[in-house]
Design a protein around this motif. Structure first.
Motif, PDB file in Angstrom:
ATOM      1  N   GLU A   1       0.558  -1.272  -0.031  1.00 29.81           N
ATOM      2  CA  GLU A   1       0.080  -0.190   0.101  1.00 29.81           C
ATOM      3  C   GLU A   1       0.625   1.248  -0.025  1.00 29.81           C
ATOM      4  OE1 GLU A   1      -3.355   0.321  -0.125  1.00 29.81           O
ATOM      5  OE2 GLU A   1      -3.379  -1.738  -0.509  1.00 29.81           O
ATOM      6  N   ILE A   2       2.099   1.340   0.702  1.00 29.91           N
ATOM      7  CA  ILE A   2       2.849   2.392   0.831  1.00 29.91           C
ATOM      8  C   ILE A   2       4.209   2.349  -0.126  1.00 29.91           C
ATOM      9  CG2 ILE A   2       4.070   3.866   2.448  1.00 29.91           C
ATOM     10  CD1 ILE A   2       2.078   3.011   4.496  1.00 29.91           C
ATOM     11  N   THR A   3       4.537   3.426  -0.815  1.00 27.83           N
ATOM     12  CA  THR A   3       5.701   3.585  -1.744  1.00 27.83           C
ATOM     13  C   THR A   3       6.735   3.531  -0.872  1.00 27.83           C
ATOM     14  OG1 THR A   3       5.157   5.693  -2.344  1.00 27.83           O
ATOM     15  CG2 THR A   3       4.491   3.952  -3.660  1.00 27.83           C
ATOM     16  N   PRO A   4       7.876   3.024  -1.109  1.00 31.22           N
ATOM     17  CA  PRO A   4       9.154   3.179  -0.379  1.00 31.22           C
ATOM     18  C   PRO A   4       9.539   4.893   0.040  1.00 31.22           C
ATOM     19  CG  PRO A   4       9.625   1.831  -1.946  1.00 31.22           C
ATOM     20  CD  PRO A   4       8.295   2.507  -2.270  1.00 31.22           C
ATOM     21  N   GLU A   5       9.017   5.814  -0.742  1.00 30.17           N
ATOM     22  CA  GLU A   5       9.543   7.176  -0.685  1.00 30.17           C
ATOM     23  C   GLU A   5       8.571   7.846   0.575  1.00 30.17           C
ATOM     24  OE1 GLU A   5       8.209   9.903  -3.496  1.00 30.17           O
ATOM     25  OE2 GLU A   5       6.825   8.511  -4.203  1.00 30.17           O
ATOM     26  N   TYR A   6       7.866   7.217   0.910  1.00 33.69           N
ATOM     27  CA  TYR A   6       7.113   7.657   2.234  1.00 33.69           C
ATOM     28  C   TYR A   6       7.236   6.922   3.395  1.00 33.69           C
ATOM     29  CZ  TYR A   6       3.800  10.115  -1.149  1.00 33.69           C
ATOM     30  OH  TYR A   6       3.289  10.960  -2.086  1.00 33.69           O
ATOM     31  N   GLU A   7       7.148   7.586   4.533  1.00 35.44           N
ATOM     32  CA  GLU A   7       7.357   7.165   5.840  1.00 35.44           C
ATOM     33  C   GLU A   7       6.221   7.553   6.918  1.00 35.44           C
ATOM     34  OE1 GLU A   7      10.469   8.432   9.476  1.00 35.44           O
ATOM     35  OE2 GLU A   7      11.017   8.949   7.525  1.00 35.44           O
TER      36      GLU A   7
ATOM     37  N   GLY B   1      -0.007  13.655   5.161  1.00 35.03           N
ATOM     38  CA  GLY B   1      -1.455  13.024   5.386  1.00 35.03           C
ATOM     39  C   GLY B   1      -1.695  12.566   6.757  1.00 35.03           C
ATOM     40  N   LEU B   2      -2.838  12.713   7.099  1.00 35.08           N
ATOM     41  CA  LEU B   2      -3.172  12.070   8.422  1.00 35.08           C
ATOM     42  C   LEU B   2      -4.249  11.246   8.283  1.00 35.08           C
ATOM     43  CD1 LEU B   2      -2.953  12.368  11.502  1.00 35.08           C
ATOM     44  CD2 LEU B   2      -4.849  13.810  11.395  1.00 35.08           C
ATOM     45  N   GLY B   3      -4.332   9.891   8.650  1.00 27.28           N
ATOM     46  CA  GLY B   3      -5.348   8.850   8.467  1.00 27.28           C
ATOM     47  C   GLY B   3      -5.941   8.215   9.559  1.00 27.28           C
ATOM     48  N   ILE B   4      -7.051   7.928   9.777  1.00 23.43           N
ATOM     49  CA  ILE B   4      -7.654   7.120  10.839  1.00 23.43           C
ATOM     50  C   ILE B   4      -8.250   5.774  10.513  1.00 23.43           C
ATOM     51  CG2 ILE B   4      -9.357   7.286  12.846  1.00 23.43           C
ATOM     52  CD1 ILE B   4      -9.565  10.307  12.267  1.00 23.43           C
ATOM     53  N   GLY B   5      -7.727   4.686  11.295  1.00 24.78           N
ATOM     54  CA  GLY B   5      -8.589   3.491  10.913  1.00 24.78           C
ATOM     55  C   GLY B   5      -8.942   2.719  12.107  1.00 24.78           C
ATOM     56  N   LYS B   6      -9.648   1.878  12.022  1.00 26.83           N
ATOM     57  CA  LYS B   6     -10.314   1.026  13.075  1.00 26.83           C
ATOM     58  C   LYS B   6     -10.412  -0.325  12.695  1.00 26.83           C
ATOM     59  CE  LYS B   6     -13.333   4.634  15.008  1.00 26.83           C
ATOM     60  NZ  LYS B   6     -14.593   5.118  15.432  1.00 26.83           N
ATOM     61  N   GLY B   7     -10.177  -1.325  13.675  1.00 29.76           N
ATOM     62  CA  GLY B   7     -10.060  -2.676  13.253  1.00 29.76           C
ATOM     63  C   GLY B   7     -10.302  -3.742  14.508  1.00 29.76           C
TER      64      GLY B   7
ATOM     65  N   VAL C   1      -4.585  -4.631  16.017  1.00 28.75           N
ATOM     66  CA  VAL C   1      -4.022  -3.402  16.035  1.00 28.75           C
ATOM     67  C   VAL C   1      -3.499  -3.384  14.360  1.00 28.75           C
ATOM     68  CG1 VAL C   1      -1.786  -2.286  16.770  1.00 28.75           C
ATOM     69  CG2 VAL C   1      -3.198  -3.600  18.291  1.00 28.75           C
ATOM     70  N   ALA C   2      -3.102  -4.763  14.014  1.00 29.67           N
ATOM     71  CA  ALA C   2      -2.384  -4.526  12.556  1.00 29.67           C
ATOM     72  C   ALA C   2      -3.500  -4.272  11.558  1.00 29.67           C
ATOM     73  CB  ALA C   2      -2.134  -5.986  12.030  1.00 29.67           C
ATOM     74  N   GLN C   3      -4.877  -4.526  11.679  1.00 34.27           N
ATOM     75  CA  GLN C   3      -6.012  -4.123  10.893  1.00 34.27           C
ATOM     76  C   GLN C   3      -6.275  -2.866  10.931  1.00 34.27           C
ATOM     77  OE1 GLN C   3      -9.593  -5.966  11.342  1.00 34.27           O
ATOM     78  NE2 GLN C   3     -10.094  -5.865   9.302  1.00 34.27           N
ATOM     79  N   ALA C   4      -6.097  -2.061  12.224  1.00 33.30           N
ATOM     80  CA  ALA C   4      -6.348  -0.733  12.374  1.00 33.30           C
ATOM     81  C   ALA C   4      -5.274   0.201  11.998  1.00 33.30           C
ATOM     82  CB  ALA C   4      -6.592  -0.371  13.756  1.00 33.30           C
ATOM     83  N   VAL C   5      -4.108  -0.465  11.964  1.00 30.39           N
ATOM     84  CA  VAL C   5      -2.889   0.370  11.376  1.00 30.39           C
ATOM     85  C   VAL C   5      -2.913   0.396   9.776  1.00 30.39           C
ATOM     86  CG1 VAL C   5      -0.352   0.381  11.273  1.00 30.39           C
ATOM     87  CG2 VAL C   5      -1.533   0.158  13.259  1.00 30.39           C
TER      88      VAL C   5
ATOM     89  N   ASN D   1      -3.143   3.674   7.482  1.00 32.32           N
ATOM     90  CA  ASN D   1      -2.120   3.880   6.260  1.00 32.32           C
ATOM     91  C   ASN D   1      -2.891   4.363   5.073  1.00 32.32           C
ATOM     92  OD1 ASN D   1       0.470   3.904   7.372  1.00 32.32           O
ATOM     93  ND2 ASN D   1       0.153   1.657   7.776  1.00 32.32           N
ATOM     94  N   ARG D   2      -3.893   3.430   4.828  1.00 35.53           N
ATOM     95  CA  ARG D   2      -4.617   3.519   3.268  1.00 35.53           C
ATOM     96  C   ARG D   2      -5.273   5.086   3.477  1.00 35.53           C
ATOM     97  NH1 ARG D   2      -7.710  -2.044   2.136  1.00 35.53           N
ATOM     98  NH2 ARG D   2      -6.095  -3.312   2.253  1.00 35.53           N
ATOM     99  N   ALA D   3      -5.806   5.452   4.597  1.00 31.11           N
ATOM    100  CA  ALA D   3      -6.552   6.564   4.790  1.00 31.11           C
ATOM    101  C   ALA D   3      -5.692   7.964   4.706  1.00 31.11           C
ATOM    102  CB  ALA D   3      -7.475   6.665   6.036  1.00 31.11           C
ATOM    103  N   ALA D   4      -4.516   7.798   5.398  1.00 34.19           N
ATOM    104  CA  ALA D   4      -3.468   8.943   5.316  1.00 34.19           C
ATOM    105  C   ALA D   4      -2.898   9.121   3.751  1.00 34.19           C
ATOM    106  CB  ALA D   4      -2.150   8.366   6.136  1.00 34.19           C
TER     107      ALA D   4
END
Length: 225
Positions: A60-66, A101-107, A110-114, A118-121
Motif C-alpha cells: 500500500e505504501i511506496t518506499p518514498e513515504y514514511e 497526510g493524516l489517517g484514521i483506521g479502526k479494526g 492493531v494490525a488491521q487498524a494500522v 495507512n490507506r486513509a493517510a
C-alpha cells in the motif's frame, strides 16, 4: 442505539510516537491466520494471500513515504447484543518533500487498524507550501477544541514544536518552524487535524501576488469596457 466511546489510550512511546514496523505487522497477520487455519500459499507482493481477505501493508505504501503511529486507542461500541471492542489507530504519512497526510483506521486488531489508517493517510495527502525549509508566514487553525499557531523561523533554528505538531512538520519536510498549541485539549487526533488544517491554508507569496495581479487586471478591463 449505537454508541462508541474511548475506553483507554495505549501510548506507543513516551511521546506517543513510534515507527511502524511493517515487517512486524505482517508477521503478526501471518501468525494469526496460521493459527486460525485460514492461511494459504502466499502470492506475489501487493496481492492478497489465500484466505486473508486483505492486502499486505507493504503493497500500500511506496518506499518514498514514511509513516508514524501517532495514537493507538481501544474503543468500545455498545450495542443491544453487548460491547464490541475495537482498536483505533491514527497514522501520519509523509515523504519529507512537501507532502503529508493524516489517517484514521479502526479494526478488530492493531494490525488491521494500522493498515486502514495507512490507506486513509495516503488518500488524505496534501501539499505543503514551504520556502527555504520553513513556512512563508504565520498561520492559525482550529479543529474542535484544538487551536494551533504556526510561525516561520530563520534557517538553522530547527523545529520548536513538540508531540503531534513536530511529527507532522517533520514528515512534511519542514526544517525550521515555531509552533504553539493554544487549545486546552491534549487529544492527539484533534491537535493533528488542527495542524493539517493550518498547513492547508499556506500558499506561496509569489502565487498569491500573481493571482492578485490577474484579479486587478480583470477588474480594470471590465471597468474600462
Amino acid at each position: 442505539m449505537v454508541e462508541e466511546k474511548k475506553e483507554n489510550s495505549v501510548s506507543p512511546a513516551s511521546e506517543g510516537i513510534e515507527n511502524i514496523s511493517e515487517a512486524a505487522i505482517e508477521a503478526e497477520k501471518i501468525a494469526k491466520f496460521k493459527k486460525e487455519g485460514k492461511f494459504g500459499a502466499p502470492r506475489r507482493p501487493g496481492f492478497p494471500s489465500r484466505g486473508t481477505g486483505f492486502r499486505p501493508v507493504g503493497g500500500e505504501i511506496t518506499p518514498e513515504y514514511e509513516s508514524k503511529l501517532l495514537d493507538l486507542a481501544r474503543v468500545v461500541r455498545v450495542t443491544a447484543g453487548g460491547k464490541k471492542l475495537r482498536f483505533r489507530a491514527v497514522v501520519v504519512l509523509g515523504n519529507k518533500k512537501g507532502k503529508v497526510g493524516l489517517g484514521i483506521g479502526k479494526g478488530l486488531d492493531v494490525a488491521q487498524a494500522v493498515e486502514k489508517a495507512n490507506r486513509a493517510a495516503k488518500k488524505n495527502l496534501i501539499e505543503v507550501a514551504t520556502e527555504q525549509g520553513t513556512i512563508p508566514y504565520p498561520v492559525r487553525a482550529k479543529y474542535g477544541a484544538a487551536r494551533i499557531l504556526l510561525k516561520p523561523q530563520r534557517k538553522g533554528r530547527g523545529l520548536v514544536a513538540g508531540g503531534t505538531v513536530r511529527v507532522i512538520c517533520t514528515l512534511a519536510g519542514i526544517k525550521d518552524i515555531s509552533a504553539k498549541i493554544l487549545g486546552r485539549t491534549s487529544n492527539k487526533l484533534s491537535n493533528g487535524q488542527a495542524t493539517i488544517n493550518a498547513l492547508k491554508k499556506l500558499k506561496l507569496k509569489v502565487k498569491v501576488k500573481v493571482k492578485e495581479k490577474e484579479t486587478n487586471a480583470a477588474t480594470s478591463t471590465s471597468a474600462s469596457s
